[in-house]
Design a protein around this motif. Structure first.
Motif, short mmCIF file in Angstrom:
data_model
loop_
_atom_site.label_atom_id
_atom_site.label_comp_id
_atom_site.label_asym_id
_atom_site.label_seq_id
_atom_site.Cartn_x
_atom_site.Cartn_y
_atom_site.Cartn_z
N ALA A 9 0.61 1.43 5.23
CA ALA A 9 0.83 2.08 3.95
C ALA A 9 2.08 2.95 4.00
CB ALA A 9 -0.38 2.95 3.59
N MET A 10 2.91 2.83 2.97
CA MET A 10 4.07 3.70 2.83
C MET A 10 3.61 5.07 2.35
SD MET A 10 6.35 1.41 3.63
CE MET A 10 7.96 1.99 3.13
N LYS A 11 4.36 6.08 2.70
CA LYS A 11 4.05 7.43 2.25
C LYS A 11 4.75 7.71 0.92
CE LYS A 11 1.75 8.39 6.02
NZ LYS A 11 0.28 8.59 6.01
N GLU A 61 -7.78 2.06 -5.47
CA GLU A 61 -7.47 3.38 -4.92
C GLU A 61 -8.67 3.85 -4.11
OE1 GLU A 61 -6.26 6.18 -7.90
OE2 GLU A 61 -4.80 4.81 -8.82
N TYR A 62 -8.39 4.30 -2.89
CA TYR A 62 -9.43 4.82 -2.01
C TYR A 62 -9.14 6.27 -1.66
CZ TYR A 62 -10.86 -0.04 -1.12
OH TYR A 62 -11.30 -1.34 -1.24
N ALA A 103 0.83 -1.20 0.00
CA ALA A 103 0.00 0.00 0.00
C ALA A 103 0.87 1.25 0.00
CB ALA A 103 -0.92 0.00 1.22
N LEU A 104 0.33 2.28 -0.62
CA LEU A 104 1.03 3.56 -0.73
C LEU A 104 0.00 4.68 -0.62
CD1 LEU A 104 3.55 5.33 -1.57
CD2 LEU A 104 2.78 5.00 -3.94
N VAL A 105 0.30 5.69 0.18
CA VAL A 105 -0.55 6.88 0.26
C VAL A 105 0.08 7.96 -0.60
CG1 VAL A 105 -1.48 8.69 1.75
CG2 VAL A 105 -1.44 6.32 2.55
N GLN A 106 -0.69 8.44 -1.58
CA GLN A 106 -0.15 9.40 -2.55
C GLN A 106 -1.29 10.26 -3.08
OE1 GLN A 106 1.12 7.77 -6.39
NE2 GLN A 106 3.02 8.92 -6.20
N ASP A 107 -1.08 11.57 -3.11
CA ASP A 107 -2.05 12.52 -3.68
C ASP A 107 -3.44 12.37 -3.09
OD1 ASP A 107 -0.02 13.42 -5.41
OD2 ASP A 107 -0.54 11.92 -6.92
#
Length: 202
Positions: free
Chosen positions: A191-193, A39-40, A17-21
């Motif tokens: 989740a990675m940033k 994508e959520y 998981a990745l948190v982006q934008d």
């Protein structure tokens, strides 16, 4: 129950998981090497995109196929994609709400009385027809297929505005419960940033 078999499949998949934008992007790899990406919206928790990629029969990666959301084309990609459909053709996109599975078909100028939408449980699909025979579309609801739930005509409604036909299918209680459990499971995934080097699978 069948709903839990899908939940178990998600639990057992390799995930990152990745948190982006402002979006939480989750990548799943299943044992058969099929990939799913979701994508959520970070603030609302709404599902924005779900797409699939399956391995080709002769090896190599296939193309992403969108179940929810739509693919955006950059000017470069549009130049390369010479066979892309005309922008005046009907465009079929799924964008759900919290209460409903929802599809929008753009570039349909006919009045609302022209359309009929039928839920055919035997064929496992919904069918859009027009009385002027200018448009016909069959589409499935994969969420109901995965949960092995019936299609109900009473759950279907539709409206028309701005040359767009909007079709809604009210989510059954079983889907509400399943979505709640899936979101709870995904909350456990660290989740990675944006800017971190890699996403560690779990």
């Amino acid at each position: 129950m069948a709903t839990f078999s899908w939940l178990e499949a998600l639990k057992s998949a390799q995930k990152s998981a990745l948190v982006q934008d402002g979006k939480k992007k989750i990548h799943f790899t299943f044992p058969d090497r099929t990939e799913m990406a979701e994508e959520y919206d970070v603030k609302t928790g709404d599902l924005l995109v779900r797409k699939w990629k399956k391995k080709k029969m002769l090896g190599g990666d296939g193309n992403w196929e969108f179940e929810v959301g739509e693919q955006y084309f950059t000017p470069t990609a549009m130049k390369e994609d010479l066979l892309r459909e005309s922008s005046s053709n009907p465009i079929f996109v799924r964008k759900d709400t919290k209460e409903c599975f929802q599809w929008r078909i753009r570039n349909l100028p006919y009045p609302v009385s022209t359309y009929s939408v039928t839920a055919d449980n035997d064929a496992r699909c919904c069918i859009v027809r027009t009385t002027n025979k200018k448009y016909y579309k069959r589409f499935s609801i994969p969420d109901l297929d995965r949960a092995q739930l019936p299609l109900e005509q009473s759950a279907v409604s539709f409206a028309h505005a701005n040359n767009t036909l909007i079709i809604s299918y009210k989510k059954p209680p079983e889907i509400y419960s399943l979505e709640k459990e899936i979101k709870a499971e995904l909350q456990k995934l660290k989740a990675m940033k944006d800017g971190d080097l890699e996403c560690n699978p779990s």
